[in-house]
Design a protein around this motif. Sequence first.
Motif, PDB file in Angstrom:
ATOM      1  N   ASN A 195       6.564   8.952  -0.085  1.00  0.00           N
ATOM      2  CA  ASN A 195       5.159   9.319  -1.164  1.00  0.00           C
ATOM      3  C   ASN A 195       4.139   9.547  -0.193  1.00  0.00           C
ATOM      4  O   ASN A 195       3.934   9.537   0.930  1.00  0.00           O
ATOM      5  CB  ASN A 195       5.033   7.788  -1.824  1.00  0.00           C
ATOM      6  N   LYS A 196       3.019  10.131  -0.873  1.00  0.00           N
ATOM      7  CA  LYS A 196       1.748  10.675  -0.197  1.00  0.00           C
ATOM      8  C   LYS A 196       1.982  11.835   0.729  1.00  0.00           C
ATOM      9  O   LYS A 196       1.403  11.902   1.719  1.00  0.00           O
ATOM     10  CB  LYS A 196       1.042   9.528   0.643  1.00  0.00           C
ATOM     11  N   GLN A 239      -1.436  -5.480  -0.445  1.00  0.00           N
ATOM     12  CA  GLN A 239      -1.498  -6.761  -1.080  1.00  0.00           C
ATOM     13  C   GLN A 239      -2.055  -6.753  -2.359  1.00  0.00           C
ATOM     14  O   GLN A 239      -2.877  -7.916  -2.815  1.00  0.00           O
ATOM     15  CB  GLN A 239      -1.591  -8.065  -0.378  1.00  0.00           C
ATOM     16  N   THR A 240      -2.348  -5.592  -3.123  1.00  0.00           N
ATOM     17  CA  THR A 240      -3.089  -5.775  -4.411  1.00  0.00           C
ATOM     18  C   THR A 240      -2.076  -6.351  -5.485  1.00  0.00           C
ATOM     19  O   THR A 240      -2.637  -7.194  -6.092  1.00  0.00           O
ATOM     20  CB  THR A 240      -3.297  -4.154  -4.646  1.00  0.00           C
ATOM     21  N   THR A 241      -0.999  -5.935  -5.640  1.00  0.00           N
ATOM     22  CA  THR A 241      -0.029  -6.492  -6.369  1.00  0.00           C
ATOM     23  C   THR A 241       0.467  -7.687  -6.024  1.00  0.00           C
ATOM     24  O   THR A 241       0.950  -7.969  -5.003  1.00  0.00           O
ATOM     25  CB  THR A 241       1.342  -5.479  -6.762  1.00  0.00           C
ATOM     26  N   ASN A 259       0.662  -1.389   0.151  1.00  0.00           N
ATOM     27  CA  ASN A 259       0.098   0.063  -0.158  1.00  0.00           C
ATOM     28  C   ASN A 259       0.806   1.163   0.099  1.00  0.00           C
ATOM     29  O   ASN A 259       0.266   2.396   0.004  1.00  0.00           O
ATOM     30  CB  ASN A 259      -0.921   0.043   1.173  1.00  0.00           C
ATOM     31  N   ALA A 260       2.151   1.353  -0.249  1.00  0.00           N
ATOM     32  CA  ALA A 260       2.949   2.389  -0.022  1.00  0.00           C
ATOM     33  C   ALA A 260       3.007   3.288  -1.485  1.00  0.00           C
ATOM     34  O   ALA A 260       3.118   4.488  -1.389  1.00  0.00           O
ATOM     35  CB  ALA A 260       4.590   2.099   0.094  1.00  0.00           C
ATOM     36  N   GLY A 261       2.360   2.617  -2.446  1.00  0.00           N
ATOM     37  CA  GLY A 261       2.120   3.464  -3.710  1.00  0.00           C
ATOM     38  C   GLY A 261       3.018   3.250  -4.735  1.00  0.00           C
ATOM     39  O   GLY A 261       3.013   3.922  -5.884  1.00  0.00           O
ATOM     40  N   LYS A 262       3.407   1.695  -4.597  1.00  0.00           N
ATOM     41  CA  LYS A 262       4.425   1.374  -5.772  1.00  0.00           C
ATOM     42  C   LYS A 262       3.701   1.470  -7.034  1.00  0.00           C
ATOM     43  O   LYS A 262       4.352   1.911  -8.061  1.00  0.00           O
ATOM     44  CB  LYS A 262       4.861   0.092  -5.416  1.00  0.00           C
ATOM     45  N   SER A 263       2.496   0.846  -7.096  1.00  0.00           N
ATOM     46  CA  SER A 263       1.785   0.657  -8.628  1.00  0.00           C
ATOM     47  C   SER A 263       1.509   1.968  -9.069  1.00  0.00           C
ATOM     48  O   SER A 263       1.511   2.475 -10.129  1.00  0.00           O
ATOM     49  CB  SER A 263       0.550  -0.354  -8.239  1.00  0.00           C
ATOM     50  N   THR A 264       1.071   2.984  -7.918  1.00  0.00           N
ATOM     51  CA  THR A 264       0.500   4.268  -8.642  1.00  0.00           C
ATOM     52  C   THR A 264       1.785   4.874  -9.105  1.00  0.00           C
ATOM     53  O   THR A 264       1.813   5.657 -10.254  1.00  0.00           O
ATOM     54  CB  THR A 264       0.096   4.935  -7.205  1.00  0.00           C
ATOM     55  N   SER A 291       3.972  13.100  -4.377  1.00  0.00           N
ATOM     56  CA  SER A 291       2.581  12.532  -4.339  1.00  0.00           C
ATOM     57  C   SER A 291       2.556  11.803  -5.901  1.00  0.00           C
ATOM     58  O   SER A 291       2.356  12.437  -6.832  1.00  0.00           O
ATOM     59  CB  SER A 291       1.545  13.624  -3.965  1.00  0.00           C
ATOM     60  N   ALA A 292       2.603  10.453  -5.699  1.00  0.00           N
ATOM     61  CA  ALA A 292       2.246   9.832  -6.948  1.00  0.00           C
ATOM     62  C   ALA A 292       1.173  10.027  -7.297  1.00  0.00           C
ATOM     63  O   ALA A 292       0.700  10.237  -8.614  1.00  0.00           O
ATOM     64  CB  ALA A 292       2.461   8.276  -6.578  1.00  0.00           C
ATOM     65  N   LEU A 293       0.062  10.101  -6.466  1.00  0.00           N
ATOM     66  CA  LEU A 293      -1.402  10.348  -6.859  1.00  0.00           C
ATOM     67  C   LEU A 293      -1.611  11.582  -7.479  1.00  0.00           C
ATOM     68  O   LEU A 293      -2.243  11.705  -8.711  1.00  0.00           O
ATOM     69  CB  LEU A 293      -2.288  10.023  -5.515  1.00  0.00           C
ATOM     70  N   ASP A 314       0.970  14.492   0.142  1.00  0.00           N
ATOM     71  CA  ASP A 314      -0.277  15.185   0.176  1.00  0.00           C
ATOM     72  C   ASP A 314      -1.055  14.866   1.539  1.00  0.00           C
ATOM     73  O   ASP A 314      -2.059  15.652   1.636  1.00  0.00           O
ATOM     74  CB  ASP A 314      -0.842  15.108  -1.126  1.00  0.00           C
TER      75      ASP A 314
END
Length: 298
Positions: free
Chosen positions: A123-124, A42-44, A19-24, A152-154, A126
Amino acid sequence: MTHAIETKCGVVALIGAPNAGKSTLTNAIVGEKVSIVTHKVQTTRQRVTGIALHGQTQMILLDTPGIFKPKVRMERAMVEAAFDAAKDADLRLFILDVGGRLDEVFMQETLAMLQSPFIIVLNKIDTVAPEKLLKIATFFKDSKAEKVFMISALKNDGVQDVIHFIANAMPLSPWLYPEDYIADIPERLLAAEITREKLILQLHQELPYETYVETEAFEVFQNGDVKISQVINVAKEGQKAIVLGHKGARVKAIREAAQKELTVVLDRKVHLFLHVKVTENWQEKSDFYHLTGLNYKA
Ligand SMILES: Nc1nc2c(ncn2[C@@H]2O[C@H](COP(=O)(O)OP(=O)(O)OP(=O)(O)O)[C@@H](O)[C@H]2O)c(=O)[nH]1
Ligand SMILES: [Mg+2]
């Protein structure tokens, strides 16, 4: 005398907690969605390869599952996939969610395991006050990181600086992929991932971790349309009812959302068919690991 333009190409591994934002961040660097993203950990589950160009430099981005203390076979395989990616890379990005709970032991342990060269990406930004950010940055003051970035990757804030750094760090090399490639993932697996993303977004319980989506058929018709048949494997009978929903409403919503996105991603009309099936203990079956490229014996 003519000189060929010197090209650069290298491999970058994105490592971090779930959930750190790797995929984003992978998607932000590529500029297109190549890896699925959800608010759940654990999405990826397996290594996802995104490809980005910056000037004469091709960057091959390995998005990985999160690093955590694995308990069962699938988790061990996921964490192994992450560390394998890090080993193979020319540069590593250690990504942290500054809004989350900062686990100093985890950070130290990961830093100790990461080979150089690596950078730290906070990351994040924001989501936190500048004071907290400064405190976190101080923690990494004496680390071996080449640099610490705050992004902020998002919101695509600071991502260009990271891209710039990565591109500079890549070795001289011919490009490994054609110019227009943005991902290296078989279409069947990509299609399964998109459905899994919609499934996770539709379900609110712990259930997503107990499911896996498999593409059984991928047929291209003469007119260019594609028919995709997939099985949503769940571990128990009761979970099947949850995925189906009242009068099949939930699986219908999942199907519609996945079909819509697949139509865009594959750039053709998609007819998606979903079946929900109980496959007890699928996490212990080797098929799942072969299909996703994970190591069954991890
Ligand atoms: N506010 C904010 N949210 C973000 C940022 N980057 C990512 N997120 C959110 O964080 C959640 C997790 O993002 P992912 O990209 O799936 O994280 P991940 O590290 O790939 O997660 P796993 O694949 O589960 O290991 C999603 O809800 C994202 O929208 C950011 O810069 N700011
Ligand atoms: Mg991910």
